[in-house]
Design an enzyme around this catalytic site. Structure first.
Site, mmCIF file in Angstrom:
data_model
loop_
_atom_site.group_PDB
_atom_site.id
_atom_site.type_symbol
_atom_site.label_atom_id
_atom_site.label_comp_id
_atom_site.label_asym_id
_atom_site.label_seq_id
_atom_site.Cartn_x
_atom_site.Cartn_y
_atom_site.Cartn_z
ATOM 1 N N GLU A 60 -6.492 25.561 11.171
ATOM 2 C CA GLU A 60 -7.177 26.723 11.747
ATOM 3 C C GLU A 60 -6.783 26.947 13.200
ATOM 4 O O GLU A 60 -6.609 28.091 13.639
ATOM 5 C CB GLU A 60 -8.692 26.547 11.612
ATOM 6 C CG GLU A 60 -9.222 26.717 10.195
ATOM 7 C CD GLU A 60 -9.006 25.482 9.323
ATOM 8 O OE1 GLU A 60 -9.196 25.573 8.104
ATOM 9 O OE2 GLU A 60 -8.641 24.411 9.876
ATOM 10 N N HIS A 130 -19.751 24.933 3.220
ATOM 11 C CA HIS A 130 -19.226 26.234 2.802
ATOM 12 C C HIS A 130 -20.329 27.294 2.794
ATOM 13 O O HIS A 130 -20.281 28.241 2.012
ATOM 14 C CB HIS A 130 -18.597 26.143 1.401
ATOM 15 C CG HIS A 130 -17.404 25.249 1.327
ATOM 16 N ND1 HIS A 130 -17.508 23.890 1.186
ATOM 17 C CD2 HIS A 130 -16.080 25.522 1.401
ATOM 18 C CE1 HIS A 130 -16.301 23.355 1.157
ATOM 19 N NE2 HIS A 130 -15.417 24.327 1.290
#
Length: 325
Positions: A60, A130
């Site tokens: 990321e 998540h």
């Protein structure tokens, strides 16, 4: 108009943006031929080629660092972080580079063409890694814009506006709504203004405010309150940074009461900023303290996901308590 779910609306916006400006690039983990984990970028690589829609390594920090470089050179990158929970390795790049690039260069350079897309929030039984809602971390950062759509029609118009905006935009997509939210969406190009809330329902007794998937929740609570004779004004904030203080203040001065609903934990959630600012500016119009209905101050629970959500019943309780004050 065409019936689309939220994913299809996102895909339509990306398709239009890429067709109209060759500087628009889409990239992230598995976004190429695979179309991303949720298929938001499906068919874009086949249509525009591997140089404009491509996979990145699973890093990321690298994705956003690369995106900053592209934007600094005049490109319009749309970088996808596969889940908002995993945006934190890129936190330094977003907060210390993306947000400050224009300021530290004295407006000689900028990365304003950067848009960062990311699925966020709960509702898909994703557990603690998540399901998080990290918007408040980024609303503390001058130099960014933060946007959260509530339905497919809004998602397309807001995303097109974000891609074309002269400032870097974090675009959080409620994954709970990806396939659950379906509605008519114009097939042509259009934009919704960033930084402007939308009043969805006029009311007299109390104002309800939310963003993203929680807008449906406050609409349900408003319906239930109406059966009890309570008139609710319903507002979708849409943009969290900058946020539309004028629209919320005008509504609060009219109703005198407000309930703010958000999925993120209560402590230091973005609702706290709304409450503080509005009570500074509307204190003498208040008939009761502004109340917050939020997620709990715990890691997001898998087995107790439904209990975690600030649902319509909790919102209705807050409405009644506010009216009783």
């Amino acid at each position: 108009m065409k019936q689309m779910n939220l994913l299809q609306a996102i895909n339509s916006a990306l398709d239009l943006a890429m067709a109209q400006d060759e500087r628009v690039l889409c990239f992230g983990e598995d976004v190429g031929a695979f179309g991303g984990v949720f298929r938001a970028t499906s068919q874009l690589q086949q249509k525009y080629g591997q140089q404009r829609c491509f996979n990145t390594p699973l890093t990321e920090q690298g994705i956003i660092g690369f995106a900053n470089g592209l934007a600094a050179q005049g490109q319009l990158p749309v970088a996808e972080i596969q889940f908002a929970d995993y945006i934190f390795p890129a936190f330094d790049q977003i907060v210390n580079e993306t947000a400050k690039y224009r300021y530290r260069s004295g407006n000689q350079f900028n990365v304003g063409g950067l848009t960062i897309r990311s699925p966020y929030g709960g509702g898909i039984h994703g557990g603690l890694y998540h399901s998080q809602s990290p918007e408040a971390y980024f609303t503390h950062t001058p130099g960014l814009k933060v946007v959260v759509p509530r339905n497919p029609e809004q998602a397309k118009g807001l995303l097109l506006a974000a891609i074309r905006d002269p400032d870097p935009v974090l675009f959080f997509e409620p994954k709970k709504l990806y396939r659950a939210a379906v509605g008519p969406v114009p097939e042509e190009d259009y934009m919704h203004p960033l930084g402007q809330a939308e009043v969805l329902r006029e009311g007299q007794d109390i104002t309800l405010v939310a963003w993203g998937a929680q807008v449906q929740t406050i609409e349900q609570a408003a319906d239930q309150a109406a059966e009890l004779g309570i008139s609710c004004e319903v507002i979708d904030l849409r943009s969290l940074l900058p946020w539309d203080q004028e629209t919320l203040a005008r509504s609060l001065r009219k109703t005198g009461r407000m309930v703010i609903n958000h999925e993120a934990p209560r402590t230091s959630g973005f609702g706290a900023e709304l409450v503080a600012s509005l009570q500074e500016n509307c204190f003498y119009s208040l008939e009761a303290p502004i109340r917050r209905v939020t997620g709990w101050d715990t890691p997001f629970p898998l087995a107790l996901e439904k209990e975690y959500f600030p649902n319509a019943l909790r919102t209705l309780d807050a409405i009644q308590a506010c009216l009783d004050d």
